[in-house]
Scaffold this motif. Structure first.
Motif, short mmCIF file in Angstrom:
data_model
loop_
_atom_site.label_atom_id
_atom_site.label_comp_id
_atom_site.label_asym_id
_atom_site.label_seq_id
_atom_site.Cartn_x
_atom_site.Cartn_y
_atom_site.Cartn_z
N ASP A 71 21.77 8.32 -12.67
CA ASP A 71 21.08 8.08 -14.07
C ASP A 71 21.96 8.09 -15.06
O ASP A 71 22.46 8.85 -15.98
CB ASP A 71 20.07 8.94 -14.12
CG ASP A 71 18.86 9.21 -13.67
OD1 ASP A 71 18.59 7.77 -13.40
OD2 ASP A 71 18.27 10.22 -13.34
N LYS A 117 25.58 1.56 -18.39
CA LYS A 117 25.07 0.60 -19.30
C LYS A 117 24.55 -0.65 -18.67
O LYS A 117 24.00 -1.54 -19.40
CB LYS A 117 26.05 0.17 -20.24
CG LYS A 117 26.49 1.63 -21.17
CD LYS A 117 27.60 1.16 -22.14
CE LYS A 117 27.94 2.74 -22.85
NZ LYS A 117 29.40 2.33 -23.83
N GLY A 118 24.73 -0.88 -17.42
CA GLY A 118 24.39 -2.27 -16.74
C GLY A 118 24.52 -1.90 -15.25
O GLY A 118 24.88 -0.52 -14.91
N LEU A 119 23.62 -2.66 -14.40
CA LEU A 119 23.48 -2.50 -13.08
C LEU A 119 24.91 -2.42 -12.22
O LEU A 119 25.06 -1.75 -11.46
CB LEU A 119 22.58 -3.79 -12.76
CG LEU A 119 22.32 -3.73 -11.07
CD1 LEU A 119 21.51 -2.63 -10.71
CD2 LEU A 119 21.67 -5.03 -10.68
N ALA A 146 26.18 0.78 -12.75
CA ALA A 146 25.54 1.76 -11.74
C ALA A 146 26.13 1.48 -10.31
O ALA A 146 26.04 2.66 -9.46
CB ALA A 146 24.25 1.58 -11.81
N LYS A 206 13.98 8.35 -13.80
CA LYS A 206 13.37 7.36 -14.85
C LYS A 206 14.54 6.67 -15.79
O LYS A 206 14.27 5.35 -16.08
CB LYS A 206 13.07 8.48 -15.98
CG LYS A 206 11.56 9.04 -15.32
CD LYS A 206 10.82 9.79 -16.09
CE LYS A 206 9.57 10.57 -15.80
NZ LYS A 206 9.72 11.56 -14.63
N GLU A 207 15.58 7.14 -16.01
CA GLU A 207 16.50 6.57 -16.95
C GLU A 207 16.91 5.04 -16.00
O GLU A 207 17.17 4.23 -16.88
CB GLU A 207 18.07 7.35 -17.11
CG GLU A 207 17.65 8.64 -17.94
CD GLU A 207 18.64 9.51 -17.96
OE1 GLU A 207 19.98 9.00 -18.21
OE2 GLU A 207 18.79 10.46 -17.66
N ALA A 208 17.46 5.29 -14.94
CA ALA A 208 18.01 4.00 -14.08
C ALA A 208 16.83 2.94 -13.73
O ALA A 208 17.18 1.84 -13.99
CB ALA A 208 18.78 4.65 -13.00
N THR A 214 13.85 2.74 -15.28
CA THR A 214 13.41 1.98 -16.55
C THR A 214 14.37 0.82 -16.91
O THR A 214 13.85 -0.39 -17.47
CB THR A 214 13.30 2.89 -17.49
OG1 THR A 214 12.53 3.96 -17.38
CG2 THR A 214 12.81 2.13 -18.91
N ARG A 215 15.86 1.06 -16.65
CA ARG A 215 16.95 0.06 -17.19
C ARG A 215 16.97 -0.99 -16.06
O ARG A 215 16.91 -2.29 -16.20
CB ARG A 215 18.17 0.55 -17.29
CG ARG A 215 18.17 1.52 -18.45
CD ARG A 215 19.78 1.83 -18.77
NE ARG A 215 19.96 2.62 -19.88
CZ ARG A 215 20.02 3.94 -20.26
NH1 ARG A 215 20.09 4.79 -19.19
NH2 ARG A 215 20.30 4.43 -21.45
N PHE A 216 16.95 -0.68 -14.91
CA PHE A 216 17.19 -1.72 -14.04
C PHE A 216 16.27 -2.09 -12.78
O PHE A 216 16.44 -2.95 -12.06
CB PHE A 216 18.57 -1.23 -13.04
CG PHE A 216 19.45 -0.53 -14.08
CD1 PHE A 216 20.12 -1.25 -15.04
CD2 PHE A 216 19.89 0.56 -13.61
CE1 PHE A 216 21.32 -0.99 -15.70
CE2 PHE A 216 21.14 1.21 -14.67
CZ PHE A 216 21.78 0.12 -15.57
#
Length: 247
Positions: A15, A18-20, A23, A41-43, A45-47
């Protein structure tokens, strides 16, 4: 206990980033040093599902940590989606009630059979490790943390879930009540060094948690913030191995 067996029990909380690409750089760095990557949830929701897919393409397993909590039908349909994504495990909030958990467990089995896919572990979140007895009293609960965790774990088992997510401090009581085959995943694992900005209140070391009976350990910041994350993961695996040998 072999390093491979110990490594399979270590879950890295993915988690951050700032970008895939960032990660996935953590996945590439830690593949072979941890057993499972947790997408919370953090990851997510973003990716979104793309992150899950890319992790799986590396040959690694995914713990989808979205803590589903809604009416039974809604959670059951979300669980079917988790099965179709091919995740190794995912979780729901036990406070959603027994009917919600029963419908979810049934939907997972049926979807896995229909799609000819492996049945993932379905885990019930009991009491968050950021909460203690004072927090529960403020929320209006008359139970202590330990009492509520045990009550919810028994309900999850009766509903057909694979196991629970619970603090290492509650593992021995859960193991005694629910038996050796009930899966226990433990967050809030810490090393000897204090983690900056830590909001976990009920924590133990990896060795202590495994010795008490945890099956999987979720670790994020102690690896992420280490000067050498790979070395930190390897040290945790050594602690897990010592805990397994001490059982």
């Amino acid at each position: 206990m072999s390093n491979k067996a110990a490594r399979e029990k270590l879950i890295f909380a993915l988690d951050m980033g700032k970008g895939l690409d960032e990660a996935m750089s953590w996945v590439r760095r830690l593949t072979g040093h941890v057993g499972v990557f947790k997408v919370g949830k953090e990851a997510f929701t973003r990716f979104g599902p793309k992150l899950v897919q890319e992790i799986q393409e590396t040959g690694s397993r995914v713990f989808l940590d979205l803590k589903f909590h809604d009416i039974p039908n809604t959670v059951a349909r979300a669980a079917e989606g988790a099965v179709e994504m091919g995740v190794a495990m995912f979780n729901v909030h036990t406070l959603g009630g027994k009917s919600m958990m029963e419908e979810t467990a049934k939907a997972v089995r049926e979807m896995a059979r229909k799609r000819n896919l492996p049945v993932p572990l379905v885990l019930g979140v009991t009491v968050l490790t950021s909460l203690n007895d004072d927090d529960l009293r403020a929320l209006g609960f008359s139970y202590s943390t330990a009492e509520l965790v045990l009550r919810l774990a028994r309900m999850a088992q009766d509903a057909g879930l694979s196991g629970v997510v619970a603090s290492a401090q509650d593992v021995e009581a859960i193991r005694g009540a629910c038996g050796k085959d009930f899966v226990i995943v433990t967050p809030g694992i810490r090393g000897s060094a204090r983690v900056s900005g830590d909001d976990q209140k009920r924590t133990l070391t990896a060795e202590e948690a495994i010795r008490r009976g945890s099956d999987y350990l979720v670790v994020g910041r102690p690896i992420q913030t280490a000067a050498d994350p790979v070395a930190a993961a390897d040290e945790l695996c050594q602690e897990i191995a010592r805990g397994l040998d001490a059982r």
